[in-house]
Design an enzyme around this catalytic site. Structure first.
Site: not given
Length: 287
Positions: A14-16, A37, A163, A167
């Site tokens: 949806s973005r990026g 989402k 994180y 990842k």
């Protein structure tokens, strides 16, 4: 090689970065399932699956916006199956959806770690699991993770172990699944940026407006992904690629075009191995 008529299932599109990869394929005339989402506008984040679909259609592609939480196995399977039925198959899976929090262990709530693990590692695994049956029928099938090379150095873990674990988990899926699917001709690769990329995560979580200006645009990853998808899946698999190094190997020489602000030095990203030199100067662009 054109991606015209190819079908992509892109998480976090949806973005990026996810949207940039989708738009690059759309310019070839590809079909894009936008799996994310965001169905309603967010106060701090631009775009929804529906606005992304409009951009994809305007760019020349065909779009299928789908509300998908990659933590939900049944929703993932249903969305991938719907994509294959809607477009008549599935050629490419892009695992881009990711959660981030850059805190050390003592300062990380376990619920936040669970979120990062469930989206990054587990969500990636679930998407792959449910896509394989469809990818087996594709002519040149690819799975791509937006995840780092497996450069196991303490410096990459110590500042934000939770994180890093989540990842690197995506990259472990690449390592194992490439071997698992090699005989089936399904390519599985990882792509990672050398510098920070101008996305909402950089602006809102990591470095604010200043780091946004010291970043490259998502287009560099979109162009690199396009090169990956244009490669023969039977021969090009199990690769952990850094965006500019890979593009340089494919003949790209102008990296200044990807800068947000050419007068500033570029900010380096995490997880880039020391032994992979940059093909272009990361300092201010020379006039």
């Amino acid at each position: 090689m054109s991606l015209k008529g190819k079908t992509l299932f892109v998480t976090g599109a949806s973005r990026g970065i996810g949207k940039a990869i989708a738009l690059r394929a759309a310019r070839d005339g590809a079909n894009i399932a936008i799996a994310a989402k965001t169905a309603e506008p967010h106060p701090r984040l631009e775009g929804t699956i529906y606005t992304a679909a409009e951009e994809i259609e305007a760019a020349g592609g065909k779009a299928l916006p789908l509300v998908v939480d990659v933590r939900d196995d049944e929703a993932v399977k249903a969305a991938i199956d719907k994509t294959a039925v809607h477009f008549g198959g599935l050629d490419i899976l892009v695992n881009n959806a990711s959660a981030i929090q850059l805190t050390p262990v003592e300062q990380t709530d376990m619920k936040r770690f669970d979120l990062m693990h469930q989206i990054n590692t587990r969500g990636t695994l679930a998407c792959c699991k449910h896509a394989i049956a469809h990818l087996k029928n594709a002519e040149n099938p690819h799975i791509l993770m937006l995840s780092p090379p497996l450069d196991m150095q303490e410096k990459w873990f110590a500042p934000f172990t939770p994180y890093a674990i989540a990842k690197y988990g995506m990259s472990l899926v690449v390592l194992g699944l490439a071997g698992e699917l090699r005989s089936k001709g399904i390519a599985v690769n990882a792509l990672w940026p050398r510098t920070t990329i101008a996305t909402a995560a950089i602006k809102n979580i990591i470095g604010g407006d200043k780091m946004m200006q010291q970043s490259r645009t998502p287009d560099i990853l979109a162009d690199a992904a396009h090169e990956i998808f244009s490669s023969p899946s039977k021969d090009f698999t199990g690769q952990f690629l850094i965006d500019d190094t890979f593009l340089a190997s494919r003949g790209v020489t102008d990296f200044d075009a990807y800068r947000v602000d050419s007068s500033l030095s570029l900010a380096p990203d995490f997880f880039v191995p020391d032994d992979v030199p940059a093909p272009a100067d990361l300092g201010p662009a020379k006039s």
